[in-house]
Design a protein around this motif. Structure first.
Motif, mmCIF file in Angstrom:
data_model
loop_
_atom_site.group_PDB
_atom_site.id
_atom_site.type_symbol
_atom_site.label_atom_id
_atom_site.label_comp_id
_atom_site.label_asym_id
_atom_site.label_seq_id
_atom_site.Cartn_x
_atom_site.Cartn_y
_atom_site.Cartn_z
ATOM 1 N N VAL A 126 -3.892 3.251 -8.674
ATOM 2 C CA VAL A 126 -4.554 4.166 -7.735
ATOM 3 C C VAL A 126 -6.009 3.759 -7.603
ATOM 4 O O VAL A 126 -6.678 3.456 -8.592
ATOM 5 C CB VAL A 126 -4.448 5.625 -8.265
ATOM 6 C CG1 VAL A 126 -5.179 6.573 -7.348
ATOM 7 C CG2 VAL A 126 -2.994 6.019 -8.436
ATOM 8 N N LEU A 127 -6.516 3.750 -6.362
ATOM 9 C CA LEU A 127 -7.928 3.437 -6.134
ATOM 10 C C LEU A 127 -8.818 4.499 -6.775
ATOM 11 O O LEU A 127 -8.450 5.671 -6.821
ATOM 12 C CB LEU A 127 -8.219 3.351 -4.644
ATOM 13 C CG LEU A 127 -8.043 1.971 -4.004
ATOM 14 C CD1 LEU A 127 -6.621 1.536 -4.016
ATOM 15 C CD2 LEU A 127 -8.608 1.961 -2.615
ATOM 16 N N ARG A 128 -9.978 4.102 -7.243
ATOM 17 C CA ARG A 128 -10.882 4.961 -7.992
ATOM 18 C C ARG A 128 -11.245 6.241 -7.227
ATOM 19 O O ARG A 128 -11.231 7.322 -7.793
ATOM 20 C CB ARG A 128 -12.162 4.193 -8.296
ATOM 21 C CG ARG A 128 -13.225 5.059 -8.951
ATOM 22 C CD ARG A 128 -14.458 4.284 -9.212
ATOM 23 N NE ARG A 128 -15.064 3.876 -7.961
ATOM 24 C CZ ARG A 128 -16.206 3.252 -7.842
ATOM 25 N NH1 ARG A 128 -16.866 2.935 -8.908
ATOM 26 N NH2 ARG A 128 -16.680 2.924 -6.677
ATOM 27 N N GLY A 129 -11.533 6.158 -5.975
ATOM 28 C CA GLY A 129 -11.945 7.322 -5.213
ATOM 29 C C GLY A 129 -10.828 8.296 -4.907
ATOM 30 O O GLY A 129 -11.057 9.352 -4.327
ATOM 31 N N ASP A 130 -9.606 7.962 -5.337
ATOM 32 C CA ASP A 130 -8.454 8.770 -4.967
ATOM 33 C C ASP A 130 -7.830 9.538 -6.136
ATOM 34 O O ASP A 130 -6.755 10.087 -6.003
ATOM 35 C CB ASP A 130 -7.368 7.887 -4.328
ATOM 36 C CG ASP A 130 -7.822 7.397 -2.958
ATOM 37 O OD1 ASP A 130 -8.531 8.154 -2.291
ATOM 38 O OD2 ASP A 130 -7.463 6.266 -2.598
ATOM 39 N N TYR A 131 -8.482 9.625 -7.267
ATOM 40 C CA TYR A 131 -7.917 10.444 -8.344
ATOM 41 C C TYR A 131 -8.924 11.330 -8.991
ATOM 42 O O TYR A 131 -10.073 11.325 -8.754
ATOM 43 C CB TYR A 131 -7.199 9.595 -9.402
ATOM 44 C CG TYR A 131 -7.986 8.541 -10.076
ATOM 45 C CD1 TYR A 131 -8.806 8.823 -11.160
ATOM 46 C CD2 TYR A 131 -7.936 7.210 -9.645
ATOM 47 C CE1 TYR A 131 -9.519 7.833 -11.796
ATOM 48 C CE2 TYR A 131 -8.643 6.226 -10.283
ATOM 49 C CZ TYR A 131 -9.428 6.540 -11.353
ATOM 50 O OH TYR A 131 -10.125 5.549 -11.979
ATOM 51 N N ARG B 263 -2.198 12.882 -1.593
ATOM 52 C CA ARG B 263 -3.192 12.990 -2.662
ATOM 53 C C ARG B 263 -4.049 11.743 -2.827
ATOM 54 O O ARG B 263 -5.028 11.768 -3.574
ATOM 55 C CB ARG B 263 -2.492 13.310 -3.969
ATOM 56 C CG ARG B 263 -1.709 14.618 -3.849
ATOM 57 C CD ARG B 263 -1.241 15.082 -5.151
ATOM 58 N NE ARG B 263 -2.408 15.542 -5.913
ATOM 59 C CZ ARG B 263 -2.346 15.964 -7.145
ATOM 60 N NH1 ARG B 263 -1.194 15.977 -7.766
ATOM 61 N NH2 ARG B 263 -3.429 16.359 -7.770
ATOM 62 N N GLY B 264 -3.692 10.619 -2.178
ATOM 63 C CA GLY B 264 -4.504 9.422 -2.343
ATOM 64 C C GLY B 264 -3.794 8.154 -1.925
ATOM 65 O O GLY B 264 -2.725 8.168 -1.318
ATOM 66 N N VAL B 265 -4.419 7.027 -2.284
ATOM 67 C CA VAL B 265 -3.923 5.704 -1.931
ATOM 68 C C VAL B 265 -3.732 4.896 -3.219
ATOM 69 O O VAL B 265 -4.585 4.919 -4.104
ATOM 70 C CB VAL B 265 -4.913 4.969 -1.005
ATOM 71 C CG1 VAL B 265 -4.434 3.560 -0.699
ATOM 72 C CG2 VAL B 265 -5.119 5.736 0.279
ATOM 73 N N ALA B 266 -2.618 4.193 -3.273
ATOM 74 C CA ALA B 266 -2.331 3.319 -4.413
ATOM 75 C C ALA B 266 -1.815 1.986 -3.892
ATOM 76 O O ALA B 266 -1.444 1.864 -2.728
ATOM 77 C CB ALA B 266 -1.301 3.960 -5.335
ATOM 78 N N ILE B 267 -1.807 1.012 -4.770
ATOM 79 C CA ILE B 267 -1.292 -0.307 -4.419
ATOM 80 C C ILE B 267 -0.274 -0.709 -5.472
ATOM 81 O O ILE B 267 -0.553 -0.692 -6.673
ATOM 82 C CB ILE B 267 -2.412 -1.355 -4.343
ATOM 83 C CG1 ILE B 267 -3.408 -0.964 -3.248
ATOM 84 C CG2 ILE B 267 -1.833 -2.744 -4.102
ATOM 85 C CD1 ILE B 267 -4.623 -1.843 -3.195
ATOM 86 N N GLN C 127 0.842 -1.189 0.000
ATOM 87 C CA GLN C 127 0.000 0.000 0.000
ATOM 88 C C GLN C 127 0.883 1.246 0.000
ATOM 89 O O GLN C 127 1.865 1.328 0.738
ATOM 90 C CB GLN C 127 -0.912 0.008 1.228
ATOM 91 C CG GLN C 127 -1.887 1.161 1.250
ATOM 92 C CD GLN C 127 -2.898 1.032 2.382
ATOM 93 O OE1 GLN C 127 -3.102 -0.053 2.921
ATOM 94 N NE2 GLN C 127 -3.529 2.136 2.730
ATOM 95 N N ILE C 128 0.523 2.209 -0.842
ATOM 96 C CA ILE C 128 1.251 3.463 -0.928
ATOM 97 C C ILE C 128 0.285 4.585 -0.563
ATOM 98 O O ILE C 128 -0.726 4.781 -1.228
ATOM 99 C CB ILE C 128 1.816 3.695 -2.346
ATOM 100 C CG1 ILE C 128 2.745 2.550 -2.733
ATOM 101 C CG2 ILE C 128 2.519 5.041 -2.434
ATOM 102 C CD1 ILE C 128 3.162 2.562 -4.188
ATOM 103 N N ASN C 129 0.585 5.297 0.526
ATOM 104 C CA ASN C 129 -0.247 6.422 0.961
ATOM 105 C C ASN C 129 0.483 7.721 0.676
ATOM 106 O O ASN C 129 1.648 7.872 1.028
ATOM 107 C CB ASN C 129 -0.542 6.333 2.464
ATOM 108 C CG ASN C 129 -1.385 5.127 2.799
ATOM 109 O OD1 ASN C 129 -2.350 4.824 2.117
ATOM 110 N ND2 ASN C 129 -1.013 4.420 3.853
ATOM 111 N N THR C 130 -0.211 8.642 0.045
ATOM 112 C CA THR C 130 0.337 9.975 -0.192
ATOM 113 C C THR C 130 -0.693 10.992 0.285
ATOM 114 O O THR C 130 -1.817 10.621 0.650
ATOM 115 C CB THR C 130 0.632 10.213 -1.686
ATOM 116 O OG1 THR C 130 -0.597 10.228 -2.415
ATOM 117 C CG2 THR C 130 1.550 9.143 -2.244
#
Length: 166
Positions: free
Chosen positions: A161-166, A133-137, A128-131
């Motif tokens: 990137v998860l859909r709700g995060d971009y 601006r959002g969350v990605a895997i 998991q990558i947290n920034t």
């Protein structure tokens, strides 16, 4: 005098026969060598196709991550996502490595393995990558063909990137 001519012809016939046998042997060896080379090339092509087919596994995982709006749980080799189906109904999608197979569960019901019987999954790693601006895997998938005597591995990488995060 007629006897001499027959003796000379039979000598040439024997020499011609030996020549033709040698020519046939050389051509046979060349054909057999070509067939062996084609068989090896076909086997190599089959192995490469099996390994590249594993890219479909990565595409399926990436597509489900893009559609998700939340990570329910994540470990090194399992990922559970909160998502919605095409009708807008909430669902969970889970990918996990069990032995050498990637299992797919939807709403906690096993729907099947993503890899074929010809492919062994060597490793599957989720990070998991947290920034701000959002969350990605980040996904790393390593597979090998069960038909490959050299046991070569093919690795696939993706960050989604998860859909709700971009």
């Amino acid at each position: 005098m007629i006897k001499n001519i027959k003796k000379n012809n039979s000598g040439y016939a024997l020499l011609e026969t030996i020549f033709y046998i040698a020519l046939f042997a050389i051509l046979s060896i060349a054909v057999i060598d070509a067939m062996i080379t084609m068989t090896k090339a076909f086997k190599e092509t089959t192995i490469q196709a099996e390994l590249m087919q594993s890219g479909n596994i990565m595409e399926r995982i990436s597509r489900e991550i893009r559609k998700a709006y939340n990570i329910s749980s994540i470990t090194t080799n399992s990922l559970k996502l909160d998502s919605m189906d095409d009708a807008g109904v909430n669902k969970t999608v889970e990918f996990s490595l069990l032995g050498s197979d990637i299992r797919l569960l939807e709403n906690d019901v096993f729907t099947g393995n993503l890899n074929t019987l010809d492919i062994t999954v060597v490793s599957l790693v989720f990070t998991q990558i947290n920034t701000t601006r959002g969350v990605a895997i980040k996904i790393v998938l390593t597979v090998k063909s069960n038909h490959d005597s050299l046991e070569r591995n093919e690795s696939f990488y993706d960050t989604v990137v998860l859909r709700g995060d971009y």
